[in-house]
Write an enzyme that holds these catalytic residues in place. Structure first.
Site, PDB file in Angstrom:
ATOM      1  N   ASN A 135      -5.738  -0.149  10.349  1.00 43.74           N
ATOM      2  CA  ASN A 135      -5.240   0.855  10.554  1.00 43.74           C
ATOM      3  C   ASN A 135      -3.686   0.579  11.641  1.00 43.74           C
ATOM      4  OD1 ASN A 135      -4.069   3.476  11.219  1.00 43.74           O
ATOM      5  ND2 ASN A 135      -5.947   3.954  11.934  1.00 43.74           N
ATOM      6  N   CYS A 141       3.212   5.987   8.315  1.00 41.22           N
ATOM      7  CA  CYS A 141       1.845   4.651   8.346  1.00 41.22           C
ATOM      8  C   CYS A 141       1.975   4.265   7.292  1.00 41.22           C
ATOM      9  CB  CYS A 141       0.775   5.032   8.003  1.00 41.22           C
ATOM     10  SG  CYS A 141       0.553   7.126   7.470  1.00 41.22           S
ATOM     11  N   HIS A 194      -2.978  10.233   4.817  1.00 37.62           N
ATOM     12  CA  HIS A 194      -2.508   9.040   5.954  1.00 37.62           C
ATOM     13  C   HIS A 194      -2.693   7.466   4.747  1.00 37.62           C
ATOM     14  CE1 HIS A 194      -2.720   6.304   9.539  1.00 37.62           C
ATOM     15  NE2 HIS A 194      -3.918   6.478   9.380  1.00 37.62           N
TER      16      HIS A 194
END
Length: 344
Positions: free
Chosen positions: A314, A146, A294
């Site tokens: 996201n 990520c 994250h």
């Protein structure tokens, strides 16, 4: 008389046992039907997996389905859950596999500029950069990178919003080549922006010349050197906000989309988020900014019926959340307002 009564009891017992068996079989059929529908919808094929893995995935899915139905029926939350491509994953394993943000031991953070802190420079009432940043939502797959996707999104947005091009850049370039981070084992967005500037002179391969593969292979590949394109930024920045949501609003308003780092808990709520303004009581407290796992990109903020929220992009594909985005309750929800990382 007694004999007839005994016979009747035996018959009733057999009938009840038969009905219970039928109900159990019907319930099992319904479970299989729901799981098979899930597999078809998300184009998953588990035929080549061992039987115990297929059973475990089905049990994970049914437990997540129970969580979804219970949460939505409670009617007291500002957000709803829904089945998605990740609903057959155990929440703890899911977090381990998908969340790869690690704060370096020594991070270089800039103090907030006076214009950001000054009450005389308020943020706009609402900001949404999505109409100006049109790259489609991407999916990092089964690689905890990520950090790379958030860094790429920041530089893509920087270029497109300033009219300097709308090329989709290559996160695989970073997963394979960035020696300051750890490929599918995690990294930090600011570190990779520094790597780009130091090693590529603020250039990077685009996603056509260097396509993404680690989402399937689950590992980084060998570093390649395809043609690259300019990213047009001069300096990466990183602000430690310490949970200051007002400061994050001002940064988004003044700088554009920025990478943020948050904590995804193993409650299953974030994993199965569908729509609405998200919050999670199992997240760390507002003063625990050292706990993040994250990276995503904050692209705006707004309010609905008096409830303020951040709009966050996201990298789990468009089937997750609100077409790949989530609205997170204003404040330091799950540490969303701890860090702001971008370029200028």
């Amino acid at each position: 008389m007694l004999k007839n009564l005994i016979i009747l009891l035996v018959v009733v017992t057999c009938v009840l046992a038969s009905q219970e068996s039928k109900d159990s079989k019907d319930k099992e059929i319904r479970k299989r039907t729901k799981f098979n529908s899930h597999l078809r919808k998300h184009r998953k094929n588990y035929e080549n997996l061992p039987e115990e893995v297929r059973v475990r995935r089905r049990e994970n899915y049914l437990k997540n389905l129970d969580l979804i139905e219970k949460h939505n029926k409670e009617g007291k939350h500002r957000f709803k859950l829904g089945s998605n491509a990740y609903s057959d994953r155990h929440p703890e394993r899911f977090v381990d596999d998908m969340c790869g943000t690690k704060i370096p031991q020594m991070t270089r953070s800039l103090p907030l500029p006076p214009a950001i802190l000054a009450s005389t420079t308020p943020a706009s009432p609402a900001v949404d950069w999505r109409p100006n940043y049109t790259q489609p939502i991407v999916n990092q797959g089964q690689c905890a990178c990520c950090w790379a996707f958030s860094a790429v999104s920041v530089v893509e947005a920087f270029n497109e919003i300033r009219g300097k091009g709308m090329t989709a850049m290559s996160p695989q370039n970073l997963v394979d080549c960035d020696t300051t981070n750890s490929g599918c084992n995690g990294g930090w967005p600011r570190a990779t922006l520094d790597f780009i500037k130091s090693n590529y002179g603020t250039k990077l391969a685009n996603s056509i010349n260097y396509p993404y593969t680690s989402g399937t292979t689950k590992v980084a590949g060998s570093c390649k050197s395809p043609p690259s394109v300019p990213l047009n930024f001069t300096t990466p920045f990183q602000f430690f906000l310490n949970g200051n949501a007002t400061a994050l609003k001002k940064i988004i308003s003044n700088y554009g989309p920025v990478a943020i780092a948050m904590q995804v808990s193993s409650s299953g709520l974030f994993q199965n988020y569908k729509t609405g303004i998200f919050s999670d009581a199992s997240c760390p407290g507002p003063n625990q900014c050292g706990t993040v796992n994250h990276a995503m990109v904050a692209v705006g903020y707004g309010s609905t019926a008096g409830q303020e929220y951040f709009i966050v992009r996201n990298s789990w594909g468009s089937s997750w959340g609100e077409s790949g985005y989530i609205r997170m309750a204003m404040g330091n929800t799950c540490n969303v307002a701890c860090w702001a990382i971008g370029v200028e």
